[in-house]
Design a protein around this motif. Structure first.
Motif, PDB file in Angstrom:
ATOM      1  N   ASN A 123       0.819  -1.210   0.000  1.00 28.43           N
ATOM      2  CA  ASN A 123       0.000   0.000   0.000  1.00 28.43           C
ATOM      3  C   ASN A 123       0.856   1.264   0.000  1.00 28.43           C
ATOM      4  OD1 ASN A 123      -2.587   1.070  -0.125  1.00 28.43           O
ATOM      5  ND2 ASN A 123      -2.814   1.215   2.103  1.00 28.43           N
ATOM      6  N   THR A 124       0.285   2.333  -0.538  1.00 26.21           N
ATOM      7  CA  THR A 124       0.977   3.624  -0.640  1.00 26.21           C
ATOM      8  C   THR A 124      -0.063   4.727  -0.635  1.00 26.21           C
ATOM      9  OG1 THR A 124       2.473   4.951  -2.040  1.00 26.21           O
ATOM     10  CG2 THR A 124       0.943   3.497  -3.171  1.00 26.21           C
ATOM     11  N   PRO A 125       0.267   5.926  -0.142  1.00 27.65           N
ATOM     12  CA  PRO A 125      -0.669   7.036  -0.317  1.00 27.65           C
ATOM     13  C   PRO A 125      -0.814   7.356  -1.803  1.00 27.65           C
ATOM     14  CG  PRO A 125       1.445   7.835   0.463  1.00 27.65           C
ATOM     15  CD  PRO A 125       1.491   6.340   0.555  1.00 27.65           C
ATOM     16  N   GLU A 126      -1.907   7.997  -2.163  1.00 25.10           N
ATOM     17  CA  GLU A 126      -2.189   8.235  -3.576  1.00 25.10           C
ATOM     18  C   GLU A 126      -1.031   8.967  -4.255  1.00 25.10           C
ATOM     19  OE1 GLU A 126      -5.890   9.756  -6.397  1.00 25.10           O
ATOM     20  OE2 GLU A 126      -5.966  10.057  -4.226  1.00 25.10           O
ATOM     21  N   PHE A 127      -0.483   8.332  -5.287  1.00 25.81           N
ATOM     22  CA  PHE A 127       0.655   8.841  -6.050  1.00 25.81           C
ATOM     23  C   PHE A 127       1.850   9.155  -5.149  1.00 25.81           C
ATOM     24  CE2 PHE A 127      -3.185  10.095  -8.477  1.00 25.81           C
ATOM     25  CZ  PHE A 127      -2.998   9.260  -9.567  1.00 25.81           C
ATOM     26  N   GLY A 128       1.889   8.543  -3.958  1.00 27.06           N
ATOM     27  CA  GLY A 128       3.025   8.728  -3.047  1.00 27.06           C
ATOM     28  C   GLY A 128       3.154  10.141  -2.521  1.00 27.06           C
ATOM     29  N   TYR A 129       2.006  10.831  -2.320  1.00 22.83           N
ATOM     30  CA  TYR A 129       2.088  12.282  -2.115  1.00 22.83           C
ATOM     31  C   TYR A 129       2.394  12.721  -0.689  1.00 22.83           C
ATOM     32  CZ  TYR A 129      -2.505  13.113   0.161  1.00 22.83           C
ATOM     33  OH  TYR A 129      -3.557  13.174   1.036  1.00 22.83           O
ATOM     34  N   LYS A 130       2.493  11.797   0.282  1.00 22.86           N
ATOM     35  CA  LYS A 130       2.716  12.265   1.651  1.00 22.86           C
ATOM     36  C   LYS A 130       3.493  11.233   2.456  1.00 22.86           C
ATOM     37  CE  LYS A 130      -1.882  10.648   3.164  1.00 22.86           C
ATOM     38  NZ  LYS A 130      -3.149  11.066   3.797  1.00 22.86           N
ATOM     39  N   GLY A 131       3.891  11.643   3.663  1.00 23.78           N
ATOM     40  CA  GLY A 131       4.705  10.808   4.528  1.00 23.78           C
ATOM     41  C   GLY A 131       3.909   9.894   5.436  1.00 23.78           C
ATOM     42  N   LYS A 132       2.665   9.640   5.104  1.00 25.00           N
ATOM     43  CA  LYS A 132       1.808   8.657   5.764  1.00 25.00           C
ATOM     44  C   LYS A 132       1.234   7.749   4.686  1.00 25.00           C
ATOM     45  CE  LYS A 132      -1.189  10.146   8.735  1.00 25.00           C
ATOM     46  NZ  LYS A 132      -2.279  10.933   9.358  1.00 25.00           N
ATOM     47  N   THR A 133       0.703   6.591   5.092  1.00 27.41           N
ATOM     48  CA  THR A 133       0.188   5.655   4.100  1.00 27.41           C
ATOM     49  C   THR A 133      -1.278   5.354   4.361  1.00 27.41           C
ATOM     50  OG1 THR A 133       2.359   4.699   3.681  1.00 27.41           O
ATOM     51  CG2 THR A 133       0.462   3.368   3.094  1.00 27.41           C
ATOM     52  N   ASP A 134      -2.119   6.026   3.580  1.00 27.90           N
ATOM     53  CA  ASP A 134      -3.552   5.750   3.531  1.00 27.90           C
ATOM     54  C   ASP A 134      -4.060   6.270   2.198  1.00 27.90           C
ATOM     55  OD1 ASP A 134      -4.641   8.625   3.901  1.00 27.90           O
ATOM     56  OD2 ASP A 134      -3.369   8.381   5.650  1.00 27.90           O
ATOM     57  N   ASN A 135      -5.162   5.720   1.743  1.00 25.67           N
ATOM     58  CA  ASN A 135      -5.736   6.159   0.481  1.00 25.67           C
ATOM     59  C   ASN A 135      -7.212   5.788   0.446  1.00 25.67           C
ATOM     60  OD1 ASN A 135      -5.907   3.374  -0.486  1.00 25.67           O
ATOM     61  ND2 ASN A 135      -3.704   3.501  -0.876  1.00 25.67           N
ATOM     62  N   VAL A 136      -7.895   6.251  -0.567  1.00 24.75           N
ATOM     63  CA  VAL A 136      -9.344   6.022  -0.667  1.00 24.75           C
ATOM     64  C   VAL A 136      -9.670   4.562  -0.981  1.00 24.75           C
ATOM     65  CG1 VAL A 136     -11.431   6.612  -1.956  1.00 24.75           C
ATOM     66  CG2 VAL A 136      -9.845   8.421  -1.229  1.00 24.75           C
ATOM     67  N   PRO A 137      -9.034   3.941  -1.999  1.00 22.52           N
ATOM     68  CA  PRO A 137      -9.481   2.586  -2.356  1.00 22.52           C
ATOM     69  C   PRO A 137      -9.087   1.495  -1.372  1.00 22.52           C
ATOM     70  CG  PRO A 137      -7.704   3.276  -3.799  1.00 22.52           C
ATOM     71  CD  PRO A 137      -8.092   4.477  -2.996  1.00 22.52           C
ATOM     72  N   PHE A 138      -7.971   1.646  -0.658  1.00 20.91           N
ATOM     73  CA  PHE A 138      -7.467   0.539   0.157  1.00 20.91           C
ATOM     74  C   PHE A 138      -7.379   0.855   1.648  1.00 20.91           C
ATOM     75  CE2 PHE A 138      -5.363   0.064  -4.062  1.00 20.91           C
ATOM     76  CZ  PHE A 138      -6.145  -0.994  -4.504  1.00 20.91           C
ATOM     77  N   GLY A 139      -7.572   2.091   2.035  1.00 27.91           N
ATOM     78  CA  GLY A 139      -7.609   2.423   3.444  1.00 27.91           C
ATOM     79  C   GLY A 139      -6.245   2.704   4.053  1.00 27.91           C
ATOM     80  N   THR A 140      -6.169   2.560   5.359  1.00 31.37           N
ATOM     81  CA  THR A 140      -5.029   3.001   6.155  1.00 31.37           C
ATOM     82  C   THR A 140      -4.113   1.837   6.518  1.00 31.37           C
ATOM     83  OG1 THR A 140      -6.340   4.802   7.111  1.00 31.37           O
ATOM     84  CG2 THR A 140      -4.372   4.118   8.333  1.00 31.37           C
ATOM     85  N   THR A 141      -2.816   2.048   6.339  1.00 32.79           N
ATOM     86  CA  THR A 141      -1.810   1.092   6.803  1.00 32.79           C
ATOM     87  C   THR A 141      -1.359   1.486   8.205  1.00 32.79           C
ATOM     88  OG1 THR A 141      -1.062   0.666   4.542  1.00 32.79           O
ATOM     89  CG2 THR A 141       0.445   0.073   6.328  1.00 32.79           C
ATOM     90  N   ARG A 142      -1.214   0.482   9.082  1.00 30.44           N
ATOM     91  CA  ARG A 142      -0.861   0.734  10.476  1.00 30.44           C
ATOM     92  C   ARG A 142       0.570   0.311  10.766  1.00 30.44           C
ATOM     93  NH1 ARG A 142      -6.164  -0.206  10.047  1.00 30.44           N
ATOM     94  NH2 ARG A 142      -7.582   0.995  11.404  1.00 30.44           N
ATOM     95  N   ASN A 143       1.170   0.983  11.714  1.00 33.31           N
ATOM     96  CA  ASN A 143       2.534   0.696  12.126  1.00 33.31           C
ATOM     97  C   ASN A 143       2.542  -0.502  13.080  1.00 33.31           C
ATOM     98  OD1 ASN A 143       5.165   0.739  13.270  1.00 33.31           O
ATOM     99  ND2 ASN A 143       5.308   2.952  12.957  1.00 33.31           N
ATOM    100  N   PRO A 144       3.264  -1.583  12.763  1.00 34.44           N
ATOM    101  CA  PRO A 144       3.273  -2.748  13.665  1.00 34.44           C
ATOM    102  C   PRO A 144       3.767  -2.446  15.077  1.00 34.44           C
ATOM    103  CG  PRO A 144       4.138  -3.347  11.510  1.00 34.44           C
ATOM    104  CD  PRO A 144       4.003  -1.851  11.516  1.00 34.44           C
ATOM    105  N   TRP A 145       4.542  -1.373  15.246  1.00 31.10           N
ATOM    106  CA  TRP A 145       5.028  -1.018  16.579  1.00 31.10           C
ATOM    107  C   TRP A 145       3.927  -0.418  17.452  1.00 31.10           C
ATOM    108  CZ3 TRP A 145       9.989  -1.899  18.410  1.00 31.10           C
ATOM    109  CH2 TRP A 145      10.915  -2.365  17.452  1.00 31.10           C
TER     110      TRP A 145
END
Length: 465
Positions: A123-145
């Motif tokens: 997963n990646t933010p839309e077009f890699g536009y920010k330093g967090k990873t979430d997007n509309v089609p696939f949702g939010t990625t969480r930090n395992p820590w």
């Protein structure tokens, strides 16, 4: 199988020796993903049938006498680049129904040629536009820590998958810190190589233009170096690609610390969270105690690179998505990304772009002047702690969108730079140091990071996976 405990070289050797099969490794990765991805959301696409078919082909090659350096290694591909058989969505609702890719990116092609097996897209933010990873089609990625925090971005799916031990290898890309930031937030050692070291190439220009660097990501830097030996080298379709090194890098990581380093706590452009700065200073002191000469030189640049970097970034976004403004498709783009596209369309001129290129020269010149004192420079990777899933990062307890600062200028200068975990915060989150090298001295950065890994002995793992 938890892939955090075995090196790439050892895993591949076991497959080549036929004491373990590629199918076994890939099946283990698929089982990890099935178990942990519902919690972390690191992968946005997985094709079990295709992955197992590819693994069986590797086993057939091994039985036929082939020796492959990455035999059977399962890996995830960041969803900003092509992997044959998968749709490249760029994390965008606008592209989820695109046809599947009919060929690999050059990086993926090289990894597959060495025997690695794609298990899915990360997963990646839309077009890699920010330093967090979430997007509309696939949702939010969480930090395992800490599942309430972001793994960073834009290679956050890859970093989260590695931090949880789902896979031992993934691809990333870095246009302003997008390998180094998620590596730092997820307790990994990661490197942005010199632009052109890992070639882009192929029929499609890179998403962030002059800034883009692709490369493999792993948990430890020796694993990254091992994979890099099969990724670097000249590519005629990449106008920026660098020549193939004279020999492999992995055997050159001898564990010897550098004789001198520059310590630049703020680079003269920012401030840093007190706890992060304290942990970085403690690591610098440890280097000094180990015999490394530490030269503190804090005024590296005379202005912050953000303004010039934004010209490159927003111009690339305007080039790629600007034609959608005023159409029905415009509303399919993340609403926080739209202002960046409009900035590239409306605010900057061709003269501004030329001035931004001039700024690359000035930043590189000032950096090289500092390197006259020592061949390596240390800074924090970020000035703040990991963002929450819905908010920004934290600097001295306050949330702020300005929680990064240190990474983007190095994309403009094109120097190699890595992120090295050095400890945990009071919240139990990884903290990292940035290791910057002189122009094209990727090997020097890798050697220093390997020796520093040995010195610091950071072996903590995200728990529960």
């Amino acid at each position: 199988m938890d892939f955090r405990h075995t090196s790439l070289a050892r895993l591949a050797a076991e497959v080549n020796e036929m004491s373990r099969s590629a199918v076994e490794l890939v099946s283990a990765a698929l089982a990890n993903i099935e178990r942990d991805n519902p919690t972390i959301n690191a992968f946005c696409a997985v094709d079990q049938k295709l992955a197992l078919q590819e693994a069986e082909k590797i086993d057939q090659q091994i039985r036929g006498g082939a020796v492959l350096p990455l035999a059977g290694i399962p890996f995830g591909v960041k969803d900003l680049e092509d992997a044959e058989g998968y749709t490249t969505t760029f994390g965008s609702a606008f592209h989820v129904n695109d046809p599947v890719a009919t060929a690999d990116s050059e990086l993926v092609r090289r990894l597959r040629a060495a025997g690695a097996v794609v298990v899915g897209k990360t997963n990646t933010p839309e077009f890699g536009y920010k330093g967090k990873t979430d997007n509309v089609p696939f949702g939010t990625t969480r930090n395992p820590w800490d599942l309430s925090r972001s793994p960073g971005g834009s290679s956050g799916g890859s970093s989260a998958a590695l931090a949880a031990g789902m896979v031992p290898l993934a691809t990333g890309s870095d246009g302003g810190g997008s390998i180094r930031i998620p590596a730092a937030l997820c307790g990994l050692s990661g490197i942005k190589t010199s632009q052109g070291r890992v070639p882009n190439g192929g029929p499609t220009p890179t998403g962030s233009g002059l800034l883009t660097v692709k490369g493999p990501m792993t948990r430890k830097i020796r694993d990254t170096a091992y994979a890099l030996d099969y990724c670097v080298g000249d590519e005629p379709t990449d106008i920026f690609s660098l020549p193939t090194p004279s020999g492999p890098w992995f055997p050159e990581l001898d564990g010897n610390l550098p004789k001198q380093i520059i310590w630049a706590p703020t680079m003269g452009i920012t401030t840093c969270d007190r706890e992060i700065l304290s942990l970085c200073q403690a690591f610098v002191d440890k280097l000094s105690d180990a015999g490394v000469e530490v030269i503190e030189h804090d005024q590296i640049w005379n202005e912050h690179p953000l303004a010039a970097w934004l010209v490159f970034w927003t111009s690339a976004r305007a080039r790629a998505q600007g034609h959608l403004r005023g159409t029905d498709e415009w509303n399919q783009i993340d609403e926080a990304l739209r202002p960046q596209i409009e900035m590239g369309l409306d605010r900057f001129s061709s003269a501004d772009y030329a001035v931004a290129i001039d700024q690359c020269h000035r930043f590189a010149y000032q950096l090289e002047q500092a390197f006259g004192q020592a061949p390596l420079m240390l800074t924090p990777v970020t000035r703040g702690h990991a963002p929450t899933l819905e908010g920004d990062g934290f600097v001295d307890g306050e949330q702020t969108p300005d929680w990064v600062s240190y990474t983007m200028g190095i994309n403009m200068t094109r120097n190699p730079a890595g992120a090295l975990p050095i400890g945990l915060s009071s919240e139990g989150l990884p903290i990292a140091m940035q290791v910057i090298g002189r122009q094209r001295d990727d090997l020097g950065v890798l050697q220093a990071m390997a020796a520093m890994e040995d010195l610091i002995g950071f072996d903590e793992l995200a728990q529960g996976f």
